[in-house]
Design an enzyme around this catalytic site. Structure first.
Site, short mmCIF file in Angstrom:
data_model
loop_
_atom_site.label_atom_id
_atom_site.label_comp_id
_atom_site.label_asym_id
_atom_site.label_seq_id
_atom_site.Cartn_x
_atom_site.Cartn_y
_atom_site.Cartn_z
N SER A 29 0.82 -1.22 0.00
CA SER A 29 0.00 0.00 0.00
C SER A 29 0.85 1.26 0.00
CB SER A 29 -0.91 0.02 1.23
OG SER A 29 -1.85 -1.02 1.18
N HIS A 60 -3.42 0.53 -4.94
CA HIS A 60 -2.82 -0.61 -5.63
C HIS A 60 -3.18 -0.51 -7.11
CE1 HIS A 60 -1.70 -3.20 -2.06
NE2 HIS A 60 -2.40 -2.24 -1.50
N HIS A 82 -5.46 -9.48 -1.66
CA HIS A 82 -5.60 -9.74 -0.24
C HIS A 82 -6.68 -10.79 0.01
CE1 HIS A 82 -4.00 -5.62 -0.56
NE2 HIS A 82 -3.38 -5.86 0.57
N TYR A 84 -8.83 -10.61 2.36
CA TYR A 84 -10.09 -9.94 2.71
C TYR A 84 -10.88 -9.45 1.50
CZ TYR A 84 -7.45 -5.53 2.18
OH TYR A 84 -6.68 -4.50 1.72
N GLU A 85 -10.26 -9.45 0.32
CA GLU A 85 -10.98 -9.07 -0.89
C GLU A 85 -11.86 -10.22 -1.41
OE1 GLU A 85 -8.52 -6.43 -3.72
OE2 GLU A 85 -7.02 -7.47 -2.49
N ALA A 112 2.59 -2.41 4.01
CA ALA A 112 2.32 -1.40 5.03
C ALA A 112 1.80 -2.13 6.26
CB ALA A 112 1.29 -0.40 4.52
N MET A 210 -2.20 -7.34 6.90
CA MET A 210 -3.24 -8.17 6.29
C MET A 210 -2.76 -8.85 5.01
SD MET A 210 -6.31 -5.38 6.69
CE MET A 210 -6.48 -4.40 8.20
N SER A 211 -1.46 -9.05 4.87
CA SER A 211 -0.94 -9.61 3.63
C SER A 211 0.37 -10.36 3.90
CB SER A 211 -0.68 -8.48 2.62
OG SER A 211 0.38 -7.64 3.07
N ASN A 234 1.54 3.25 10.70
CA ASN A 234 0.75 3.75 11.83
C ASN A 234 1.05 2.87 13.03
OD1 ASN A 234 -1.06 1.85 10.00
ND2 ASN A 234 -1.77 1.58 12.11
N HIS A 246 -7.26 4.08 6.60
CA HIS A 246 -6.39 3.74 5.47
C HIS A 246 -5.70 4.99 4.91
CE1 HIS A 246 -4.81 1.27 2.28
NE2 HIS A 246 -5.32 2.07 1.36
#
Length: 271
Positions: A29, A60, A82, A84-85, A112, A210-211, A234, A246
């Site tokens: 990201s 992306h 990802h 979650y997609e 990220a 998340m990746s 963050n 995000h």
């Protein structure tokens, strides 16, 4: 993963490019601008490649960029997929196998991530020395093709020590304060709760995201050398008294993109 699926995707790309990429880079990201550094580049949209999922996340670009970096043949994923997609773990692993069959030997995976280690600050870069798979799923579940990789891959050195040493040498040479730590993957897409972050710290995680983990498992499976780098965009939930979003991830990525870009370029130079 079905080898025929991989070869179909590989053959499509081979018909477009006339080089053999030896280094693959997955850009996370807000980190996609590194692809601008490539010379003689060819851009191939994921949507044009047979069997390839499509990236839906803002920031992306959703394409392969192939070209030369410091005279070395490189393929970059400008954006990733990802879990979650709605992608299967198997789909998440496909681009890694495609890069392997295109000729890639070394894979640099970036992301990220939220900082869990309280010694970290937004904008820090962290070399991943190990990971924890809290997605509770695995891209290797299902029938295994021994021509791709062994049924039971050893994950004790999933992140290549030689590549980590190269990266540390670059950070010392240019006086970069690069951290080192353990990355923990959760599925997302919601950010973690403060309680989940406390759990992550107890388990030994220094950063959360998340990746990355499915890609690294696939890379290990097909014997690619992996270097993982997290951009701490963050501090994770509960560390600071502020909500997560995000936009902050992308904003912090943009602030450190030059440092990150130069770090990667100099690593590629030494590989």
């Amino acid at each position: 993963m079905d080898k025929n699926t991989i070869i179909e995707s590989v053959d499509y790309i081979k018909n477009i490019i006339d080089i053999v990429p030896k280094i693959g880079i997955i850009l996370g990201s807000g980190l996609g601008e590194l692809a601008d550094a490539l010379e003689k580049k060819i851009v191939i949209k994921y949507s044009d490649v047979p069997n390839m999922p499509v990236s839906t996340v803002k920031g992306h670009a959703g394409q392969f960029v192939i070209g030369e970096l410091l005279g070395k043949n490189v393929i970059m994923m400008q954006g990733r997929f990802h879990y979650y997609e709605g992608n299967s773990m198997e789909n998440l692993s496909l681009p890694v196998y495609v890069m392997k069959y295109l000729g890639v030997e070394n894979l640099i995976v970036t992301n990220a991530a939220g900082g869990v280690n309280t010694d970290f600050n937004p904008g820090d870069l962290m070399l991943i020395k190990d990971h924890i798979n809290f997605a509770f799923n695995n891209p290797l579940i299902g029938r295994n093709d021994e021509k791709i990789g062994t049924r039971f891959p050893d994950m004790s050195c999933a992140y290549n020590k030689e590549l980590i040493s190269i990266a540390k040498g670059i950070s010392n040479k240019f006086n970069l304060d690069v951290k080192e730590g353990i990355y923990l993957m959760m599925t997302g897409p919601c950010y973690e709760t403060p309680a989940e972050i406390r759990m992550t710290r107890i388990l030994g995680g220094d950063a959360v995201g998340m990746s990355t983990v499915p890609e690294v498992i696939a890379a290990d499976h097909c014997n690619l050398k992996v270097l993982g780098i997290s951009c701490i965009t963050n501090m994770a939930a509960g560390i600071l008294d502020k909500p997560l979003n995000h936009a902050e991830v992308v904003e912090t990525s943009n602030k450190v993109k030059d440092k990150f870009k130069n770090f990667i370029i100099n690593i590629v130079k030494e590989i």
